[in-house]
Design a protein around this motif. Structure first.
Motif, PDB file in Angstrom:
ATOM      1  N   GLY A 115       0.612  -1.193  -0.039  1.00 47.61           N
ATOM      2  CA  GLY A 115       0.077  -0.264  -0.026  1.00 47.61           C
ATOM      3  C   GLY A 115       1.009   1.335  -0.060  1.00 47.61           C
ATOM      4  N   PRO A 116       0.130   2.296  -0.184  1.00 47.90           N
ATOM      5  CA  PRO A 116      -1.184   2.652  -0.674  1.00 47.90           C
ATOM      6  C   PRO A 116      -1.405   1.999  -1.953  1.00 47.90           C
ATOM      7  CG  PRO A 116      -0.151   4.602   0.163  1.00 47.90           C
ATOM      8  CD  PRO A 116       0.922   3.634   0.012  1.00 47.90           C
ATOM      9  N   VAL A 117      -2.450   1.334  -2.115  1.00 52.24           N
ATOM     10  CA  VAL A 117      -3.005   0.953  -3.139  1.00 52.24           C
ATOM     11  C   VAL A 117      -2.862   1.508  -4.539  1.00 52.24           C
ATOM     12  CG1 VAL A 117      -5.065  -0.205  -4.431  1.00 52.24           C
ATOM     13  CG2 VAL A 117      -4.612  -0.535  -2.210  1.00 52.24           C
ATOM     14  N   ARG A 118      -2.992   2.992  -4.511  1.00 53.80           N
ATOM     15  CA  ARG A 118      -2.820   3.670  -5.566  1.00 53.80           C
ATOM     16  C   ARG A 118      -1.532   3.935  -6.221  1.00 53.80           C
ATOM     17  NH1 ARG A 118      -7.838   6.204  -7.888  1.00 53.80           N
ATOM     18  NH2 ARG A 118      -9.460   5.923  -6.253  1.00 53.80           N
ATOM     19  N   GLU A 119      -0.557   3.720  -5.255  1.00 55.98           N
ATOM     20  CA  GLU A 119       0.904   3.981  -5.580  1.00 55.98           C
ATOM     21  C   GLU A 119       1.317   2.525  -6.476  1.00 55.98           C
ATOM     22  OE1 GLU A 119       3.023   4.936  -2.463  1.00 55.98           O
ATOM     23  OE2 GLU A 119       2.071   6.845  -1.922  1.00 55.98           O
ATOM     24  N   HIS A 120       0.455   1.443  -6.556  1.00 60.33           N
ATOM     25  CA  HIS A 120       0.966   0.200  -7.001  1.00 60.33           C
ATOM     26  C   HIS A 120      -0.031  -0.249  -8.056  1.00 60.33           C
ATOM     27  CE1 HIS A 120       4.306  -0.164  -3.836  1.00 60.33           C
ATOM     28  NE2 HIS A 120       3.248   0.480  -3.213  1.00 60.33           N
ATOM     29  N   CYS A 121      -1.184   0.360  -8.062  1.00 58.83           N
ATOM     30  CA  CYS A 121      -2.054   0.029  -9.043  1.00 58.83           C
ATOM     31  C   CYS A 121      -2.976   1.140  -9.592  1.00 58.83           C
ATOM     32  CB  CYS A 121      -3.304  -1.023  -8.398  1.00 58.83           C
ATOM     33  SG  CYS A 121      -2.739  -2.466  -7.332  1.00 58.83           S
ATOM     34  N   ARG A 122      -3.419   1.147 -10.929  1.00 56.19           N
ATOM     35  CA  ARG A 122      -4.242   1.961 -11.449  1.00 56.19           C
ATOM     36  C   ARG A 122      -5.585   1.510 -11.047  1.00 56.19           C
ATOM     37  NH1 ARG A 122      -0.940  -0.275 -15.069  1.00 56.19           N
ATOM     38  NH2 ARG A 122      -2.892  -1.506 -15.848  1.00 56.19           N
ATOM     39  N   VAL A 123      -6.534   2.658 -10.795  1.00 55.38           N
ATOM     40  CA  VAL A 123      -7.816   2.244 -10.107  1.00 55.38           C
ATOM     41  C   VAL A 123      -9.048   2.930 -11.262  1.00 55.38           C
ATOM     42  CG1 VAL A 123      -9.393   2.580  -8.210  1.00 55.38           C
ATOM     43  CG2 VAL A 123      -7.024   2.371  -7.718  1.00 55.38           C
ATOM     44  N   LEU A 124      -9.732   2.282 -11.611  1.00 58.86           N
ATOM     45  CA  LEU A 124     -10.806   2.688 -12.406  1.00 58.86           C
ATOM     46  C   LEU A 124     -12.175   2.345 -11.702  1.00 58.86           C
ATOM     47  CD1 LEU A 124     -11.499   1.596 -16.161  1.00 58.86           C
ATOM     48  CD2 LEU A 124     -13.367   1.901 -14.963  1.00 58.86           C
ATOM     49  N   ASP A 125     -12.854   3.559 -11.431  1.00 57.20           N
ATOM     50  CA  ASP A 125     -13.953   3.495 -10.891  1.00 57.20           C
ATOM     51  C   ASP A 125     -15.209   3.318 -11.823  1.00 57.20           C
ATOM     52  OD1 ASP A 125     -16.118   4.063  -9.138  1.00 57.20           O
ATOM     53  OD2 ASP A 125     -15.673   5.866  -8.070  1.00 57.20           O
ATOM     54  N   THR A 126     -15.907   2.504 -11.777  1.00 57.50           N
ATOM     55  CA  THR A 126     -17.292   2.129 -12.660  1.00 57.50           C
ATOM     56  C   THR A 126     -18.245   3.020 -12.305  1.00 57.50           C
ATOM     57  OG1 THR A 126     -17.686   0.331 -11.490  1.00 57.50           O
ATOM     58  CG2 THR A 126     -16.439  -0.038 -13.379  1.00 57.50           C
TER      59      THR A 126
END
Length: 245
Positions: A115-126
């Motif tokens: 973590g934090p998650v957004r530092e290691h993954c892209r995030v798409l909010d449907t």
């Protein structure tokens, strides 16, 4: 591109109030195709689950009493999501809980913290995507299933893995791929113009494996008619070419 479509169930609304994750469900897609890999885990939240929340997802204290705590599954879960694009409905809620859980552990993997998650993954909010496509309309997962004609009749209670599978179908429908789309006939030109919002799409997920697709061959009469039509088009093309020469 590797994508993880996922959902969590929790003991409440806000991790700042001490609420925890009780279930994680996720399905993997690579280049918009399901790989068959999933992640599903019930988690002992180390706290009481209130009755009003149990009424939503059906997970009570007894159901998760013998499940691992988050610290015991953190490494496996992180390995499943790291580096992927996470597709989540109302992403700030789920990401907030994941960051809270990883933050409590202060664990590291290969010398880097989880973590934090957004530092290691892209995030798409449907949910954000749906609001942009359908402004002013209801955009809950159930509402989107109805809008895109996706069967969620087996969804009596919320469940992380089930919701992830349904969200995967919704996401593919909203982005126009890996589904069979049939455009219903519009009753007026105005309705045809409004179709750009995808309101008229009927969606059916394809589950055929290679070799299952039925091939219907033309009869001799149909084949002869097709050949005659092709020949007529060929003659017309030569006539137009000679006329314009």
């Amino acid at each position: 591109m590797r994508q993880i479509i996922m959902d969590t169930e929790t003991t409440g609304i806000d991790p700042k109030d001490g609420h925890r994750i009780v279930e994680i469900g996720a399905v993997e897609m690579v280049n918009r195709r399901f790989t068959g890999r999933t992640y599903h885990q019930y988690i002992n939240p180390e706290r009481h689950i209130d009755a009003e929340v149990v009424a939503i997802h059906g997970i009570d204290d007894e159901k998760v009493a013998n499940e691992p705590v988050f610290a015991q599954i953190a490494d496996e879960f992180w390995a499943f999501i790291e580096g992927a694009e996470l597709v989540i409905h109302n992403a700030p809620f789920d990401v907030g809980f994941m960051d809270h859980e990883f933050g409590r552990l202060n664990k590291q993997r290969s010398g880097a913290p989880l973590g934090p998650v957004r530092e290691h993954c892209r995030v798409l909010d449907t949910l954000t995507m749906a609001r942009e496509l359908h402004p002013g309309q209801r955009n809950s997962l159930d509402a989107l299933c109805k809008r895109y004609d996706i069967d969620n009749g087996h969804r009596v209670l919320h469940g992380a893995l089930l919701d992830s599978e349904i969200l995967a179908d919704v996401y593919l429908a909203m982005t126009g791929g890996q589904t069979a789309l049939t455009l219903d006939a519009a009753t007026s030109s105005e309705e045809q113009q409004a179709d750009s919002s995808n309101e008229g799409l009927s969606v059916q997920r394809l589950t055929l494996t290679p070799g299952q697709l039925r091939v219907i061959r033309p009869s001799a009469q149909e084949h002869a008619a097709h050949q005659a039509k092709c020949q007529a088009h060929k003659l017309n093309w030569f006539e137009e070419r000679d006329h314009n020469a």
